[in-house]
Design a protein around this motif. Structure first.
Motif, PDB file in Angstrom:
ATOM      1  N   ASP A 169      42.153  49.816 114.948  1.00 35.89           N
ATOM      2  CA  ASP A 169      41.353  51.007 115.237  1.00 35.89           C
ATOM      3  C   ASP A 169      40.279  51.140 114.171  1.00 35.89           C
ATOM      4  O   ASP A 169      40.577  51.424 113.017  1.00 35.89           O
ATOM      5  CB  ASP A 169      42.245  52.252 115.252  1.00 35.89           C
ATOM      6  CG  ASP A 169      41.505  53.485 115.774  1.00 35.89           C
ATOM      7  OD1 ASP A 169      40.277  53.548 115.626  1.00 35.89           O
ATOM      8  OD2 ASP A 169      42.163  54.370 116.327  1.00 35.89           O
ATOM      9  N   ARG A 185      39.740  62.571 110.380  1.00 40.85           N
ATOM     10  CA  ARG A 185      41.173  62.885 110.290  1.00 40.85           C
ATOM     11  C   ARG A 185      41.550  63.998 111.260  1.00 40.85           C
ATOM     12  O   ARG A 185      42.626  63.962 111.863  1.00 40.85           O
ATOM     13  CB  ARG A 185      41.538  63.261 108.854  1.00 40.85           C
ATOM     14  CG  ARG A 185      41.469  62.096 107.884  1.00 40.85           C
ATOM     15  CD  ARG A 185      42.235  62.404 106.605  1.00 40.85           C
ATOM     16  NE  ARG A 185      41.670  63.524 105.854  1.00 40.85           N
ATOM     17  CZ  ARG A 185      40.693  63.413 104.968  1.00 40.85           C
ATOM     18  NH1 ARG A 185      40.154  62.223 104.724  1.00 40.85           N
ATOM     19  NH2 ARG A 185      40.258  64.468 104.304  1.00 40.85           N
ATOM     20  N   LEU A 188      41.773  62.444 114.742  1.00 39.48           N
ATOM     21  CA  LEU A 188      42.988  61.641 114.886  1.00 39.48           C
ATOM     22  C   LEU A 188      44.216  62.531 115.016  1.00 39.48           C
ATOM     23  O   LEU A 188      45.146  62.235 115.778  1.00 39.48           O
ATOM     24  CB  LEU A 188      43.145  60.706 113.683  1.00 39.48           C
ATOM     25  CG  LEU A 188      42.117  59.577 113.561  1.00 39.48           C
ATOM     26  CD1 LEU A 188      42.291  58.837 112.237  1.00 39.48           C
ATOM     27  CD2 LEU A 188      42.241  58.604 114.725  1.00 39.48           C
ATOM     28  N   ALA A 189      44.235  63.636 114.260  1.00 40.67           N
ATOM     29  CA  ALA A 189      45.387  64.536 114.278  1.00 40.67           C
ATOM     30  C   ALA A 189      45.525  65.258 115.615  1.00 40.67           C
ATOM     31  O   ALA A 189      46.608  65.749 115.942  1.00 40.67           O
ATOM     32  CB  ALA A 189      45.281  65.549 113.147  1.00 40.67           C
ATOM     33  N   GLU A 191      45.301  63.890 118.501  1.00 39.49           N
ATOM     34  CA  GLU A 191      45.943  63.015 119.475  1.00 39.49           C
ATOM     35  C   GLU A 191      47.441  63.321 119.527  1.00 39.49           C
ATOM     36  O   GLU A 191      48.023  63.831 118.578  1.00 39.49           O
ATOM     37  CB  GLU A 191      45.697  61.549 119.116  1.00 39.49           C
ATOM     38  CG  GLU A 191      44.225  61.156 119.178  1.00 39.49           C
ATOM     39  CD  GLU A 191      43.986  59.730 118.736  1.00 39.49           C
ATOM     40  OE1 GLU A 191      42.935  59.177 119.071  1.00 39.49           O
ATOM     41  OE2 GLU A 191      44.863  59.172 118.043  1.00 39.49           O
ATOM     42  N   THR A 195      50.905  58.613 120.527  1.00 39.22           N
ATOM     43  CA  THR A 195      49.745  57.758 120.289  1.00 39.22           C
ATOM     44  C   THR A 195      49.613  57.431 118.811  1.00 39.22           C
ATOM     45  O   THR A 195      49.348  56.289 118.430  1.00 39.22           O
ATOM     46  CB  THR A 195      48.462  58.445 120.789  1.00 39.22           C
ATOM     47  OG1 THR A 195      48.565  58.641 122.198  1.00 39.22           O
ATOM     48  CG2 THR A 195      47.231  57.599 120.489  1.00 39.22           C
ATOM     49  N   ARG A 196      49.809  58.432 117.959  1.00 36.50           N
ATOM     50  CA  ARG A 196      49.685  58.216 116.521  1.00 36.50           C
ATOM     51  C   ARG A 196      50.798  57.311 116.000  1.00 36.50           C
ATOM     52  O   ARG A 196      50.564  56.469 115.123  1.00 36.50           O
ATOM     53  CB  ARG A 196      49.692  59.558 115.794  1.00 36.50           C
ATOM     54  CG  ARG A 196      48.363  60.299 115.885  1.00 36.50           C
ATOM     55  CD  ARG A 196      48.393  61.588 115.113  1.00 36.50           C
ATOM     56  NE  ARG A 196      49.062  62.639 115.863  1.00 36.50           N
ATOM     57  CZ  ARG A 196      49.525  63.758 115.335  1.00 36.50           C
ATOM     58  NH1 ARG A 196      49.445  63.959 114.034  1.00 36.50           N
ATOM     59  NH2 ARG A 196      50.090  64.680 116.090  1.00 36.50           N
ATOM     60  N   ARG A 199      49.916  53.762 116.930  1.00 35.13           N
ATOM     61  CA  ARG A 199      48.839  53.252 116.080  1.00 35.13           C
ATOM     62  C   ARG A 199      49.402  52.817 114.729  1.00 35.13           C
ATOM     63  O   ARG A 199      49.041  51.763 114.202  1.00 35.13           O
ATOM     64  CB  ARG A 199      47.753  54.308 115.876  1.00 35.13           C
ATOM     65  CG  ARG A 199      46.584  53.788 115.010  1.00 35.13           C
ATOM     66  CD  ARG A 199      45.622  54.864 114.597  1.00 35.13           C
ATOM     67  NE  ARG A 199      44.998  55.504 115.737  1.00 35.13           N
ATOM     68  CZ  ARG A 199      45.227  56.741 116.127  1.00 35.13           C
ATOM     69  NH1 ARG A 199      46.079  57.504 115.443  1.00 35.13           N
ATOM     70  NH2 ARG A 199      44.627  57.256 117.161  1.00 35.13           N
ATOM     71  N   PHE A 223      55.769  62.822 111.477  1.00 40.41           N
ATOM     72  CA  PHE A 223      54.411  63.284 111.764  1.00 40.41           C
ATOM     73  C   PHE A 223      54.412  64.800 111.988  1.00 40.41           C
ATOM     74  O   PHE A 223      53.574  65.530 111.434  1.00 40.41           O
ATOM     75  CB  PHE A 223      53.862  62.595 113.013  1.00 40.41           C
ATOM     76  CG  PHE A 223      53.115  61.315 112.736  1.00 40.41           C
ATOM     77  CD1 PHE A 223      51.977  61.315 111.943  1.00 40.41           C
ATOM     78  CD2 PHE A 223      53.541  60.119 113.279  1.00 40.41           C
ATOM     79  CE1 PHE A 223      51.281  60.147 111.688  1.00 40.41           C
ATOM     80  CE2 PHE A 223      52.866  58.940 113.035  1.00 40.41           C
ATOM     81  CZ  PHE A 223      51.739  58.952 112.243  1.00 40.41           C
ATOM     82  N   GLU A 227      52.687  67.845 109.525  1.00 41.46           N
ATOM     83  CA  GLU A 227      51.630  68.719 110.025  1.00 41.46           C
ATOM     84  C   GLU A 227      51.809  70.149 109.541  1.00 41.46           C
ATOM     85  O   GLU A 227      50.849  70.917 109.469  1.00 41.46           O
ATOM     86  CB  GLU A 227      51.608  68.680 111.557  1.00 41.46           C
ATOM     87  CG  GLU A 227      51.030  67.393 112.125  1.00 41.46           C
ATOM     88  CD  GLU A 227      51.091  67.379 113.629  1.00 41.46           C
ATOM     89  OE1 GLU A 227      51.740  68.288 114.213  1.00 41.46           O
ATOM     90  OE2 GLU A 227      50.503  66.471 114.240  1.00 41.46           O
TER      91      GLU A 227
END
Length: 328
Positions: A169, A185, A188-189, A191, A195-196, A199, A223, A227
């Motif tokens: 990516d 960022r 991306l966050a 998504e 998906t993350r 990746r 993840f 957050e």
């Protein structure tokens, strides 16, 4: 599996122990964790039990964006021989950074050194992956009395050559640039977590499709947990800059200059399919360590301790056996 070594020693292979080890199926849950204070430093750690008569302790340092859970399987493999302590470095995992922490690699190394010294367990078997490997090099060079053996897995040694072509990516390198980084960022966050996670797996593993579902679910939970932590993203960004600054210091303070000062027996492990830290740096890294040997693993990415824990454990035990016999 293939092995190769580049070292001052006439021995041209890395011995693999024939010890019986438990099977690895990826179902082992993360080891129990909690906040511990040692040497005036408070870190969240996950402890692996070991034999009561073990002569030393293993300490595990994760990479950039990682946590103590990156060592679950390898620590489990070695738990029949040593107790283990996998730490969340400041700002990562569940360790809240102290006020004023600057996220430089020397600051991370000093934190880890103070914590280890406070344990009072004598020199430890020190492990480091990626950024944790760079921190381990600094620690071993500056505090030789704390390190019995050193295992570096794809350590983030200085390399100023472009590496973006190895990333699946192209947005990832932009995520840490000063001006555009925050916006990237945030996108991306936004998504979805799955998906993350994929990746991340494609970036760190040579064979992401073989990662057990339980490990994918653990990554998703991490993840989601991060957050909610206001300090998590700033810690990641600032530690990334801290790592890059370490690559730009004068030669007298370079990791390449510090490596020859390390007295401990050292095993360097690298995957041929590492997309983050090129395996081209592996021979030089092992050669500069006075007691270093190199294990190169095919079909392996950036986190060999997660992708090939059994093989890495056998290589580590082989080192320990050779050291005990005076052959390393």
């Amino acid at each position: 599996m293939s092995t190769s070594a580049t070292t001052r020693s006439p021995v041209t292979h890395v011995p693999l122990s024939d010890a019986l080890l438990p099977p690895v199926d990826g179902s082992t849950p993360p080891w129990p964790g909690g906040d511990e204070t040692s040497g005036g430093v408070t870190l969240h750690v996950r402890r692996t039990p070991g034999p009561p008569d073990a002569e030393s302790t293993a300490v595990y340092l994760h990479g950039l964006g990682g946590s103590a859970t990156n060592w679950t399987d390898l620590a489990g493999q070695l738990s029949g021989y040593v107790p283990g302590i996998a730490v969340d470095l400041p700002g990562f995992g569940r360790t809240e950074p102290p006020d004023g922490f600057d996220y430089s690699m020397p600051a991370h190394a000093d934190t880890a050194a103070r914590f280890i010294r406070g344990l009072g367990v004598g020199p430890v078997h020190l492990f480091g992956n990626s950024m944790g490997g760079a921190i381990a090099v600094l620690l071993a060079a500056r505090h030789p009395d704390l390190v019995r053996t050193l295992t570096l897995i794809s350590p983030a040694m200085p390399d100023l050559r472009p590496f973006t072509s190895r990333m699946s990516d192209p947005r990832l390198p932009l995520a840490f640039l000063p001006l555009v980084g925050p916006a990237v960022r945030r996108r991306l966050a936004q998504e979805d977590v799955e998906t993350r996670v994929m990746r991340l797996l494609r970036l760190c593993f040579a064979e992401p499709d073989r990662v057990p579902e339980s490990r994918r679910q653990e990554a998703a939970r991490e993840f989601e947990e991060r957050e909610k932590l206001v300090w998590a993203n700033p810690a990641l960004a600032r530690s990334t800059f801290g790592l890059f600054r370490t690559w730009l210091v004068p030669r007298s303070r370079s990791l390449w200059t510090l490596a020859p000062r390390i007295e401990a027996p050292a095993l360097v492990v690298w995957g041929t399919a590492d997309k983050l830290v090129t395996v081209r740096k592996a021979p030089r890294t092992a050669r500069l360590l006075p007691r270093g040997r190199l294990l190169v693993l095919p079909r392996t990415g950036h986190v060999a301790q997660m992708e090939r824990p059994g093989t890495v454990a056998r290589a580590v035990l082989g080192m320990w056996e050779e050291v005990a016999a005076g052959r390393w």
